[in-house]
Design a protein around this motif. Structure first.
Motif, short mmCIF file in Angstrom:
data_model
loop_
_atom_site.label_atom_id
_atom_site.label_comp_id
_atom_site.label_asym_id
_atom_site.label_seq_id
_atom_site.Cartn_x
_atom_site.Cartn_y
_atom_site.Cartn_z
N TRP A 64 6.15 -3.94 -24.43
CA TRP A 64 6.78 -3.63 -25.72
C TRP A 64 8.23 -4.10 -25.78
O TRP A 64 8.77 -4.35 -26.85
N ASP A 65 8.87 -4.22 -24.61
CA ASP A 65 10.24 -4.74 -24.61
C ASP A 65 10.29 -6.18 -25.10
O ASP A 65 11.28 -6.63 -25.69
N SER A 66 9.20 -6.94 -24.89
CA SER A 66 9.20 -8.33 -25.36
C SER A 66 9.18 -8.40 -26.88
O SER A 66 9.70 -9.35 -27.46
N VAL A 67 8.59 -7.41 -27.54
CA VAL A 67 8.61 -7.38 -29.01
C VAL A 67 10.05 -7.23 -29.50
O VAL A 67 10.46 -7.87 -30.47
N LYS A 184 8.68 -19.45 -46.77
CA LYS A 184 7.50 -19.20 -45.95
C LYS A 184 7.51 -20.03 -44.68
O LYS A 184 7.27 -19.52 -43.57
N HIS A 185 7.84 -21.31 -44.79
CA HIS A 185 7.74 -22.19 -43.63
C HIS A 185 9.00 -22.17 -42.76
O HIS A 185 8.91 -22.44 -41.55
N LEU A 186 10.14 -21.82 -43.31
CA LEU A 186 11.30 -21.56 -42.47
C LEU A 186 11.03 -20.36 -41.57
O LEU A 186 11.37 -20.36 -40.38
N GLU A 187 10.41 -19.34 -42.13
CA GLU A 187 10.09 -18.15 -41.35
C GLU A 187 9.07 -18.48 -40.27
O GLU A 187 9.19 -18.03 -39.12
N ARG A 188 8.05 -19.27 -40.61
CA ARG A 188 7.05 -19.64 -39.61
C ARG A 188 7.67 -20.43 -38.46
O ARG A 188 7.34 -20.20 -37.29
N ALA A 189 8.55 -21.35 -38.79
CA ALA A 189 9.21 -22.15 -37.75
C ALA A 189 10.03 -21.25 -36.84
O ALA A 189 10.00 -21.39 -35.61
N ASP A 190 10.75 -20.32 -37.42
CA ASP A 190 11.58 -19.42 -36.63
C ASP A 190 10.72 -18.53 -35.74
O ASP A 190 11.01 -18.34 -34.55
N GLN A 191 9.63 -17.99 -36.30
CA GLN A 191 8.79 -17.07 -35.54
C GLN A 191 8.08 -17.76 -34.38
O GLN A 191 7.97 -17.18 -33.30
N ILE A 192 7.60 -18.97 -34.58
CA ILE A 192 6.85 -19.64 -33.51
C ILE A 192 7.77 -19.99 -32.35
O ILE A 192 7.38 -19.92 -31.18
N THR A 193 9.02 -20.36 -32.64
CA THR A 193 9.94 -20.67 -31.55
C THR A 193 10.37 -19.41 -30.81
O THR A 193 10.50 -19.42 -29.58
N ARG A 194 10.57 -18.31 -31.52
CA ARG A 194 10.91 -17.05 -30.86
C ARG A 194 9.77 -16.57 -29.97
O ARG A 194 9.97 -16.13 -28.84
N LEU A 195 8.56 -16.65 -30.52
CA LEU A 195 7.40 -16.19 -29.76
C LEU A 195 7.24 -16.98 -28.47
O LEU A 195 7.07 -16.40 -27.39
N LEU A 196 7.30 -18.30 -28.55
CA LEU A 196 7.14 -19.14 -27.36
C LEU A 196 8.26 -18.90 -26.37
O LEU A 196 8.03 -18.81 -25.16
N ASP A 197 9.47 -18.83 -26.86
CA ASP A 197 10.62 -18.68 -25.99
C ASP A 197 10.52 -17.40 -25.16
O ASP A 197 10.67 -17.42 -23.92
N ILE A 198 10.26 -16.28 -25.82
CA ILE A 198 10.24 -14.99 -25.12
C ILE A 198 8.96 -14.78 -24.33
O ILE A 198 8.98 -14.43 -23.15
N MET A 313 14.15 -24.26 -27.38
CA MET A 313 13.85 -23.28 -28.41
C MET A 313 15.13 -22.68 -28.99
O MET A 313 15.24 -22.44 -30.20
N GLU A 314 16.11 -22.42 -28.15
CA GLU A 314 17.39 -21.91 -28.64
C GLU A 314 18.07 -22.91 -29.57
O GLU A 314 18.64 -22.54 -30.59
N TRP A 315 17.99 -24.20 -29.20
CA TRP A 315 18.59 -25.22 -30.05
C TRP A 315 17.87 -25.30 -31.39
O TRP A 315 18.52 -25.39 -32.45
N ILE A 316 16.55 -25.23 -31.38
CA ILE A 316 15.77 -25.25 -32.62
C ILE A 316 16.15 -24.06 -33.49
O ILE A 316 16.37 -24.19 -34.70
N GLN A 317 16.23 -22.86 -32.88
CA GLN A 317 16.58 -21.67 -33.65
C GLN A 317 17.98 -21.79 -34.26
O GLN A 317 18.20 -21.37 -35.40
N CYS A 318 18.90 -22.36 -33.50
CA CYS A 318 20.25 -22.58 -34.03
C CYS A 318 20.21 -23.53 -35.23
O CYS A 318 20.89 -23.29 -36.24
N GLN A 319 19.42 -24.58 -35.13
CA GLN A 319 19.30 -25.53 -36.23
C GLN A 319 18.65 -24.87 -37.44
O GLN A 319 19.05 -25.14 -38.59
#
Length: 347
Positions: A64-67, A184-198, A313-319
């Protein structure tokens, strides 16, 4: 990500074409955030369900800490709770009214944005969002006990998918639609990079090198968290490896939630706003999105992992954050404060 602020009444400063009307900035802002919040609610519900079902317990907790890490909520959560137990995290993310990032908090934001958009959205959208947000509002901590959590998450996902289907079938295709697609797709891009990273580094066994194999059940949880399990097995039925999964979630153009697909949709929406609707003051954002698409296309999944998946992933999230900020400045910049008011505040 901040909540929608619906105070700017300016109109896009673009030429008016025959039969073409400019969109109020506040409508563009509300449309973008309504889409982002609905996408975020669905992603969060799926992540909660998968964490409780598929992730193996570690030190008494089921990951649950990963969430919290994926949503960057550690500071807010631990200011209110002592440990990341299932009960605490689930309550924090579903019914906690003091958490603006909870499903209850986001559902409220969705309804407020929908209310502001009432002249633009279809009757079907409005009616469904009313029923959905009221149901979320009525949820209590006793409703989300362990035995009912899966059912609650399933309904949350289905309601979001119903919203997306109703929107797809009833929302008029104009500038408002394009801002919905952007959100919708900005959110999807952000979520997929966060999910993979963590998830990638959380699930990696201690002492293992980046790129090492991880138990198939753990990778199954990553794919299910991204709603990608069946699509992945269809394309790569015997390829459950870290490289294949990272490559699929980042680079597969046929998967609707991949980073590649999301960036393509963002690029297309921005291009149509600039080309079809003459909103040229956002054209520079296209260049940033194009840069992201090029860097993604030019690297293989193996190269991304070997060079540092976390760093990329951090660079993508920053962008992505920069793109969001530039969209705000281009399409709904904050209204300047009246001189008299500013002076009065200083005094």
């Amino acid at each position: 990500m901040g909540a929608c602020v619906m105070t700017n009444l300016s109109v896009f400063p673009t030429p008016v074409l025959p039969g073409l009307h400019n969109l109020l900035s506040r409508y563009a802002e509300s449309m973008t955030w309504m889409a982002r919040y609905m996408e975020r609610i669905e992603n969060l519900a799926r992540l909660i369900e998968v964490t409780g079902t598929f992730v193996r317990p570690r030190n008494g907790h089921a990951g649950w800490d990963s969430v919290l890490q994926i949503n960057a909520d550690e500071a807010r959560f631990f200011a209110m709770h002592e440990q990341a137990s299932e009960h605490a995290v689930v309550g924090f993310y579903i019914t906690e009214r003091d958490n603006p990032g909870s499903i209850a908090g986001m559902a409220h934001a969705v309804r407020e944005n929908a209310r502001a958009l009432r002249p633009l959205i279809s009757t079907e959208m409005w009616m469904h969002l009313n029923v959905f947000t009221q149901w979320v509002r009525d949820l209590t901590p006793t409703d989300i006990r362990a035995g009912s959590l899966s059912g609650i998450c399933t309904r949350l996902k289905q309601e979001c998918q119903t919203h997306f289907g109703i929107t797809e079938g009833t929302l008029y295709r104009d500038q408002a639609w394009l801002f919905y697609v952007l959100g919708k797709h900005l959110e999807r891009a952000d979520q997929i990079t966060r999910l993979l990273d963590i998830k990638y580094h959380t699930l990696l066994p201690r002492g293992a090198d980046v790129g090492s194999d991880i138990d198939i059940s753990q990778w199954t949880s990553v794919l299910r968290s991204a709603a990608a399990y069946h699509a992945f097995r269809r394309v790569l039925p015997s390829g459950m490896t870290p490289v294949n999964i990272v490559g699929f979630l980042l680079k597969n153009d046929g998967f609707p939630r991949s980073l590649s697909t999301s960036l393509r949709q963002v690029h297309s929406a921005l291009g149509l706003l600039a080309g079809e609707y003459r909103l040229r003051h956002g054209s520079h954002i296209l260049e940033r999105v194009e840069e992201l698409r090029v860097t993604l296309a030019e690297q293989t999944a193996e190269e991304i992992i070997s060079r540092g998946l976390h760093e990329y992933m951090e660079w993508i999230q920053c962008q992505l954050r920069q793109i969001q900020e530039e969209i705000v400045q281009a399409y709904w910049p904050a209204a300047p404060m009246p001189v008299g008011m500013a002076q009065g505040q200083v005094q």
